[in-house]
Design a protein around this motif. Structure first.
Motif, PDB file in Angstrom:
ATOM      1  N   GLU A   1     -30.230  -7.756  66.145  1.00 30.77           N
ATOM      2  CA  GLU A   1     -28.809  -7.785  66.465  1.00 30.77           C
ATOM      3  C   GLU A   1     -28.309  -6.347  66.452  1.00 30.77           C
ATOM      4  OE1 GLU A   1     -26.622 -10.525  64.007  1.00 30.77           O
ATOM      5  OE2 GLU A   1     -28.254 -11.992  64.102  1.00 30.77           O
ATOM      6  N   LEU A   2     -28.380  -5.707  67.613  1.00 34.69           N
ATOM      7  CA  LEU A   2     -27.990  -4.309  67.716  1.00 34.69           C
ATOM      8  C   LEU A   2     -26.474  -4.183  67.740  1.00 34.69           C
ATOM      9  CD1 LEU A   2     -30.567  -3.084  70.379  1.00 34.69           C
ATOM     10  CD2 LEU A   2     -30.749  -2.989  67.894  1.00 34.69           C
ATOM     11  N   ARG A   3     -25.982  -3.316  66.859  1.00 34.52           N
ATOM     12  CA  ARG A   3     -24.556  -3.011  66.787  1.00 34.52           C
ATOM     13  C   ARG A   3     -24.405  -1.510  66.618  1.00 34.52           C
ATOM     14  NH1 ARG A   3     -24.608  -7.690  63.169  1.00 34.52           N
ATOM     15  NH2 ARG A   3     -23.534  -9.390  64.225  1.00 34.52           N
ATOM     16  N   GLU A   4     -23.256  -1.003  66.992  1.00 36.71           N
ATOM     17  CA  GLU A   4     -23.007   0.420  66.800  1.00 36.71           C
ATOM     18  C   GLU A   4     -22.997   0.719  65.306  1.00 36.71           C
ATOM     19  OE1 GLU A   4     -19.254   2.713  68.078  1.00 36.71           O
ATOM     20  OE2 GLU A   4     -20.569   2.647  69.836  1.00 36.71           O
ATOM     21  N   GLY A   5     -23.808   1.703  64.903  1.00 31.30           N
ATOM     22  CA  GLY A   5     -23.890   2.029  63.491  1.00 31.30           C
ATOM     23  C   GLY A   5     -24.260   3.476  63.252  1.00 31.30           C
ATOM     24  N   ASP A   6     -24.171   3.872  61.999  1.00 35.43           N
ATOM     25  CA  ASP A   6     -24.431   5.248  61.585  1.00 35.43           C
ATOM     26  C   ASP A   6     -25.811   5.339  60.941  1.00 35.43           C
ATOM     27  OD1 ASP A   6     -24.553   7.725  60.218  1.00 35.43           O
ATOM     28  OD2 ASP A   6     -22.377   7.737  59.925  1.00 35.43           O
ATOM     29  N   ILE A   7     -26.705   6.050  61.586  1.00 31.66           N
ATOM     30  CA  ILE A   7     -28.075   6.194  61.089  1.00 31.66           C
ATOM     31  C   ILE A   7     -28.098   6.915  59.746  1.00 31.66           C
ATOM     32  CG2 ILE A   7     -30.274   7.362  61.545  1.00 31.66           C
ATOM     33  CD1 ILE A   7     -29.871   6.557  64.508  1.00 31.66           C
TER      34      ILE A   7
END
Length: 177
Positions: free
Chosen positions: A17-23
Motif C-alpha cells: 500500500e504505497l503512500r506518500e511518506g518520509d524515508i
C-alpha cells in the motif's frame, strides 16, 4: 512442505500500500528500535540523513522490513562490533538510502547471488531475507545494489523515486531559477 511454503512466499505478489511518506522518518524509527541491540553488540550507529528530503511513494511497513533485513545482515557481518552507517541522499529524482558496515565483507564470487532465494552463508539462515528485500524494493519501483571489499565491509544502496507531486515541485523550482 516448508520449502514449498517458503518458495510461495518468495514468489507471490505483495500486497503493498504505497503512500506518500518520509524515508528519513522510516529510517529514524527503525534505528531507535535497533540501537540498543546494536550498541550491546559493540556496533556504533552513525546517521547521515539529508534534511528535508522530498516524500516518496512507500509502504512504510514493507520498507522497514527490507531495511531491517539489511541491518540484520550487517550485524551478522560484524561479530566483534564495528560501525553501521545509515544515510540518505537526493540524487536527481531519486532518493538513495545507503547502509554501510565495517564487517567482514562479501566474497566477490557470491555477491551476485545474495538476492537469490535460499542463498545463505549463515548456519541458521533461511536465505529469504535479502530475496524479500529485493522484492520489496522492486515493489517500490526502486533499485538495489551491493558493493563490498573483503575485510572492509559492505554497502547496500537503494534508490527510490520521489513522489510525482514532489517531482512537479522540483521542476517548477528549476523553471523559476
Amino acid at each position: 512442505n516448508k520449502i514449498v511454503v517458503d518458495f510461495l512466499f518468495a514468489v507471490r505478489p505483495m500486497n503493498s500500500e504505497l503512500r506518500e511518506g518520509d524515508i528519513n522518518d522510516v529510517l529514524g524509527s527503525l534505528l531507535v528500535f535497533l540501537r540498543p541491540e546494536l550498541t550491546e553488540s559493540g556496533i556504533e550507529v552513525v546517521e547521515k540523513l539529508v534534511a528535508r528530503l522530498p516524500p516518496a511513494q512507500i509502504d512504510e511497513r514493507l520498507l522497514r522490513e527490507a531495511l531491517l533485513n539489511i541491518v540484520k545482515n550487517a550485524k551478522a557481518a560484524m561479530p566483534a562490533g564495528g560501525t553501521l552507517t545509515v544515510g540518505t541522499l537526493l540524487e536527481g529524482e531519486r532518493i538513495c538510502i545507503f547502509v554501510r558496515d565495517t564487517g567482514t565483507g562479501i566474497l566477490e564470487d557470491i555477491a551476485d547471488k545474495i538476492f537469490e532465494p535460499y542463498f545463505t552463508t549463515r548456519e541458521f539462515g533461511s536465505g529469504l531475507g535479502l530475496t524479500l528485500t529485493y522484492k520489496i524494493i522492486k515493489e517500490h519501483a526502486g533499485d538495489i545494489e551491493v558493493s563490498s571489499k573483503m575485510g572492509a565491509g559492505a554497502i547496500f544502496r537503494i534508490w527510490l523515486p520521489i513522489s510525482p507531486r514532489s517531482r512537479r515541485m522540483l521542476e517548477i523550482q528549476e523553471v523559476k531559477k
